[in-house]
Design a protein around this motif. Structure first.
Motif, PDB file in Angstrom:
ATOM      1  N   ALA A   7      -5.902 -51.076  15.196  1.00 44.31           N
ATOM      2  CA  ALA A   7      -6.587 -50.356  16.343  1.00 44.31           C
ATOM      3  C   ALA A   7      -5.665 -49.081  16.537  1.00 44.31           C
ATOM      4  O   ALA A   7      -4.631 -49.044  16.415  1.00 44.31           O
ATOM      5  N   THR A   8      -6.348 -48.031  17.207  1.00 41.31           N
ATOM      6  CA  THR A   8      -5.703 -46.869  17.731  1.00 41.31           C
ATOM      7  C   THR A   8      -5.106 -47.165  19.012  1.00 41.31           C
ATOM      8  O   THR A   8      -5.551 -48.069  19.669  1.00 41.31           O
ATOM      9  N   THR A   9      -4.192 -46.432  19.421  1.00 46.56           N
ATOM     10  CA  THR A   9      -3.873 -46.467  20.785  1.00 46.56           C
ATOM     11  C   THR A   9      -4.690 -46.505  21.859  1.00 46.56           C
ATOM     12  O   THR A   9      -4.738 -47.213  22.897  1.00 46.56           O
ATOM     13  N   THR A  10      -5.654 -45.788  21.656  1.00 50.54           N
ATOM     14  CA  THR A  10      -6.859 -45.316  22.771  1.00 50.54           C
ATOM     15  C   THR A  10      -7.636 -46.702  22.880  1.00 50.54           C
ATOM     16  O   THR A  10      -8.075 -47.091  23.739  1.00 50.54           O
ATOM     17  N   GLU A  11      -7.830 -47.194  21.556  1.00 44.69           N
ATOM     18  CA  GLU A  11      -8.644 -48.539  21.437  1.00 44.69           C
ATOM     19  C   GLU A  11      -7.945 -49.795  22.092  1.00 44.69           C
ATOM     20  O   GLU A  11      -8.751 -50.357  22.898  1.00 44.69           O
ATOM     21  N   VAL A  12      -6.700 -49.792  22.236  1.00 39.35           N
ATOM     22  CA  VAL A  12      -5.790 -50.865  22.688  1.00 39.35           C
ATOM     23  C   VAL A  12      -5.730 -50.364  24.288  1.00 39.35           C
ATOM     24  O   VAL A  12      -6.065 -51.600  24.941  1.00 39.35           O
ATOM     25  N   VAL A  13      -5.640 -49.618  24.679  1.00 43.69           N
ATOM     26  CA  VAL A  13      -5.582 -49.097  26.096  1.00 43.69           C
ATOM     27  C   VAL A  13      -6.968 -49.296  26.856  1.00 43.69           C
ATOM     28  O   VAL A  13      -7.087 -50.077  27.791  1.00 43.69           O
ATOM     29  N   GLN A  14      -8.138 -49.025  25.941  1.00 46.19           N
ATOM     30  CA  GLN A  14      -9.477 -49.189  26.689  1.00 46.19           C
ATOM     31  C   GLN A  14      -9.419 -50.850  26.674  1.00 46.19           C
ATOM     32  O   GLN A  14     -10.304 -51.180  27.421  1.00 46.19           O
ATOM     33  N   ALA A  15      -9.210 -51.379  25.577  1.00 49.59           N
ATOM     34  CA  ALA A  15      -9.493 -52.861  25.666  1.00 49.59           C
ATOM     35  C   ALA A  15      -8.860 -53.525  26.945  1.00 49.59           C
ATOM     36  O   ALA A  15      -9.189 -54.414  27.627  1.00 49.59           O
ATOM     37  N   ILE A  16      -7.574 -53.088  26.979  1.00 46.53           N
ATOM     38  CA  ILE A  16      -6.598 -53.501  28.368  1.00 46.53           C
ATOM     39  C   ILE A  16      -7.556 -53.147  29.727  1.00 46.53           C
ATOM     40  O   ILE A  16      -7.466 -53.895  30.582  1.00 46.53           O
ATOM     41  N   ILE A  17      -7.864 -51.996  29.940  1.00 48.42           N
ATOM     42  CA  ILE A  17      -8.655 -51.441  30.884  1.00 48.42           C
ATOM     43  C   ILE A  17      -9.982 -52.649  31.086  1.00 48.42           C
ATOM     44  O   ILE A  17     -10.340 -53.029  32.283  1.00 48.42           O
ATOM     45  N   ASP A  18     -10.575 -52.753  30.011  1.00 50.99           N
ATOM     46  CA  ASP A  18     -11.844 -53.509  30.150  1.00 50.99           C
ATOM     47  C   ASP A  18     -11.564 -55.185  30.419  1.00 50.99           C
ATOM     48  O   ASP A  18     -12.211 -55.798  31.249  1.00 50.99           O
ATOM     49  N   ASP A  19     -10.383 -55.687  30.230  1.00 48.60           N
ATOM     50  CA  ASP A  19      -9.875 -56.926  30.396  1.00 48.60           C
ATOM     51  C   ASP A  19      -9.570 -56.856  32.002  1.00 48.60           C
ATOM     52  O   ASP A  19      -9.693 -58.064  32.767  1.00 48.60           O
ATOM     53  N   LEU A  20      -8.966 -55.945  32.502  1.00 48.04           N
ATOM     54  CA  LEU A  20      -8.736 -55.721  33.696  1.00 48.04           C
ATOM     55  C   LEU A  20      -9.862 -55.551  34.901  1.00 48.04           C
ATOM     56  O   LEU A  20      -9.785 -56.141  35.992  1.00 48.04           O
ATOM     57  N   LYS A  21     -10.775 -54.846  34.435  1.00 47.55           N
ATOM     58  CA  LYS A  21     -11.922 -54.675  35.299  1.00 47.55           C
ATOM     59  C   LYS A  21     -12.375 -55.887  36.059  1.00 47.55           C
ATOM     60  O   LYS A  21     -12.647 -55.767  37.203  1.00 47.55           O
ATOM     61  N   PRO A  22     -12.630 -57.073  35.493  1.00 45.61           N
ATOM     62  CA  PRO A  22     -13.400 -58.061  36.276  1.00 45.61           C
ATOM     63  C   PRO A  22     -12.323 -58.700  37.281  1.00 45.61           C
ATOM     64  O   PRO A  22     -12.814 -59.085  38.348  1.00 45.61           O
ATOM     65  N   LYS A  23     -11.072 -58.438  37.110  1.00 45.67           N
ATOM     66  CA  LYS A  23      -9.975 -58.763  37.900  1.00 45.67           C
ATOM     67  C   LYS A  23     -10.038 -57.938  39.533  1.00 45.67           C
ATOM     68  O   LYS A  23      -9.347 -58.297  40.372  1.00 45.67           O
ATOM     69  N   THR A  24     -10.687 -56.794  39.151  1.00 42.12           N
ATOM     70  CA  THR A  24     -10.401 -55.778  40.194  1.00 42.12           C
ATOM     71  C   THR A  24     -11.691 -55.561  40.892  1.00 42.12           C
ATOM     72  O   THR A  24     -11.898 -54.637  41.910  1.00 42.12           O
ATOM     73  N   LYS A  25     -12.749 -56.268  40.742  1.00 45.21           N
ATOM     74  CA  LYS A  25     -14.070 -56.376  41.336  1.00 45.21           C
ATOM     75  C   LYS A  25     -13.856 -56.682  42.772  1.00 45.21           C
ATOM     76  O   LYS A  25     -14.573 -55.892  43.617  1.00 45.21           O
ATOM     77  N   SER A  26     -12.953 -57.319  43.054  1.00 45.94           N
ATOM     78  CA  SER A  26     -12.985 -57.848  44.483  1.00 45.94           C
ATOM     79  C   SER A  26     -12.368 -56.669  45.444  1.00 45.94           C
ATOM     80  O   SER A  26     -12.784 -56.223  46.521  1.00 45.94           O
ATOM     81  N   TRP A  27     -11.579 -55.814  44.713  1.00 43.67           N
ATOM     82  CA  TRP A  27     -10.951 -54.795  45.501  1.00 43.67           C
ATOM     83  C   TRP A  27     -12.278 -53.720  45.905  1.00 43.67           C
ATOM     84  O   TRP A  27     -12.253 -53.196  47.087  1.00 43.67           O
ATOM     85  N   SER A  28     -13.022 -53.200  45.035  1.00 46.70           N
ATOM     86  CA  SER A  28     -14.057 -52.529  45.536  1.00 46.70           C
ATOM     87  C   SER A  28     -15.226 -53.241  46.563  1.00 46.70           C
ATOM     88  O   SER A  28     -15.517 -52.414  47.493  1.00 46.70           O
ATOM     89  N   VAL A  29     -15.162 -54.316  46.403  1.00 50.11           N
ATOM     90  CA  VAL A  29     -16.232 -55.095  47.564  1.00 50.11           C
ATOM     91  C   VAL A  29     -15.544 -55.234  48.979  1.00 50.11           C
ATOM     92  O   VAL A  29     -15.980 -54.938  49.857  1.00 50.11           O
ATOM     93  N   SER A  30     -14.106 -55.220  48.878  1.00 53.76           N
ATOM     94  CA  SER A  30     -13.398 -55.303  50.024  1.00 53.76           C
ATOM     95  C   SER A  30     -13.388 -53.760  50.800  1.00 53.76           C
ATOM     96  O   SER A  30     -13.385 -53.821  51.876  1.00 53.76           O
ATOM     97  N   LEU A  31     -13.430 -52.832  49.721  1.00 51.25           N
ATOM     98  CA  LEU A  31     -13.256 -51.641  50.654  1.00 51.25           C
ATOM     99  C   LEU A  31     -14.805 -51.010  51.137  1.00 51.25           C
ATOM    100  O   LEU A  31     -14.638 -50.420  52.042  1.00 51.25           O
ATOM    101  N   VAL A  32     -15.807 -51.493  50.632  1.00 50.46           N
ATOM    102  CA  VAL A  32     -16.846 -51.328  51.012  1.00 50.46           C
ATOM    103  C   VAL A  32     -17.203 -51.786  52.388  1.00 50.46           C
ATOM    104  O   VAL A  32     -17.457 -51.120  53.421  1.00 50.46           O
ATOM    105  N   TYR A  33     -16.422 -52.967  52.931  1.00 52.06           N
ATOM    106  CA  TYR A  33     -16.519 -53.655  54.268  1.00 52.06           C
ATOM    107  C   TYR A  33     -15.717 -53.368  54.938  1.00 52.06           C
ATOM    108  O   TYR A  33     -15.536 -53.664  56.075  1.00 52.06           O
ATOM    109  N   MET A  34     -14.501 -52.289  54.561  1.00 50.08           N
ATOM    110  CA  MET A  34     -13.703 -51.780  55.319  1.00 50.08           C
ATOM    111  C   MET A  34     -14.042 -50.945  56.555  1.00 50.08           C
ATOM    112  O   MET A  34     -14.981 -50.190  56.181  1.00 50.08           O
TER     113      MET A  34
END
Length: 297
Positions: free
Chosen positions: A270-297
């Motif tokens: 894998a390239t550096t870019t591919e590894v970083v993108q895979a980590i970002i994709d793995d993180l995204k589901p964990k941060t969904k609650s952040w965007s929801v909470s920001l909407v209701y603030m």
């Protein structure tokens, strides 16, 4: 360099990449050494731990190397006394030796470690390394709950590559710490997988755990981003953001160790870019609650 120093002094922390030191230019002083000296970053801490999913000769390694960061052969006190004759002064002081020894034992207590090993060459350098070893022995007396032993550096190097599982926390003078931390990093996967920190009373600078500049990888998109990302996680923990650090660290390890999306240095394609993108994709589901909470603030 002045701007970087002012920024670190203002913020208290920094994360940096490795800076190349030109060995063929006697007039070029190491910016790494200058940074550590001017900020009094007296200790360098590197933890080398086996990671499942990364194939290495040894498994079950978990060693912390605590290196005195200011003295020894890195004191920059060398000169030519005659044509073809160089004098290099190795500086060891009781003050700094006691300080790094105490830090190592305090680290062991705080992190539930059981043993501290002092690395030295006091059989030959009886005054300089002898002083360092004596300081470690004195400090050890105040920590009876921590096992203490010492080992000559050449034997320690052999033991590190043959039976590294015997080591827990190592405390070392500057040069030996540099060498053995690189050996230990190689045993768990190489320069790209290990994080490190230069620590002082007032500042902390986080970086990869080895001194390789990575110059040979420039422009190839094959550098392993793991070590730098884990250094960032350590910085977040230092700043009190344990939850964010844990979340990112888990994604890094999940992608690299479980999903086997790896750069060539650890057996992948894998390239550096591919590894970083895979980590970002793995993180995204964990941060969904952040965007929801920001909407209701």
């Amino acid at each position: 360099m002045r701007g970087a120093l002012l920024s670190i002094q203002r913020n208290g922390v920094a994360i940096k990449g490795n800076i190349e030191t030109k060995f063929d230019d006697p007039g070029f002083s190491s910016m790494n050494v200058e940074l550590r000296t001017k900020l009094d970053l007296y200790g360098n801490i590197v933890r080398c731990k086996s990671m499942p999913g990364i194939q290495t000769r040894h498994q079950g390694i978990d060693v912390v190397l605590i290196r005195e960061n200011m003295e020894g052969e890195y004191s920059n006190k060398e000169h030519e006394i005659d044509h073809g004759k160089i004098e290099n002064l190795k500086i060891i002081t009781r003050e700094k030796s006691m300080k790094i020894a105490k830090y190592a034992f305090d680290y062991a207590v705080e992190h539930g470690r059981n043993k501290v090993t002092a690395i030295h060459k006091a059989n030959i350098m009886k005054l300089g390394d002898g002083l360092f070893l004596d300081c470690c022995r004195q400090v050890a007396c105040s920590y009876p709950q921590i096992e203490f032993n010492d080992m000559i550096v050449d034997n320690a190097s052999m033991q590190m590559v043959s039976r590294p599982q015997q080591f827990d926390v190592l405390v070392l003078p500057n040069l030996y710490g540099n060498i053995l931390s690189n050996i230990a990093a190689g045993l768990v996967g190489g320069a790209g997988v290990v994080a490190g920190v230069n620590i002082g009373d007032n500042y902390a600078v986080f970086e990869m755990g080895t001194r390789s500049s990575g110059k040979s990888l420039m422009g190839k998109n094959t550098a392993n981003p793991m070590g730098m990302l884990l250094a960032g996680c350590d910085m977040l923990e230092y700043l009190g953001h344990e939850g964010h650090a844990t979340m990112i660290r888990e994604s890094v390890l999940n992608v690299v160790c479980n999903n086997k999306i790896q750069t060539p240095d650890i057996g992948g394609d894998a390239t550096t870019t591919e590894v970083v993108q895979a980590i970002i994709d793995d993180l995204k589901p964990k941060t969904k609650s952040w965007s929801v909470s920001l909407v209701y603030m």
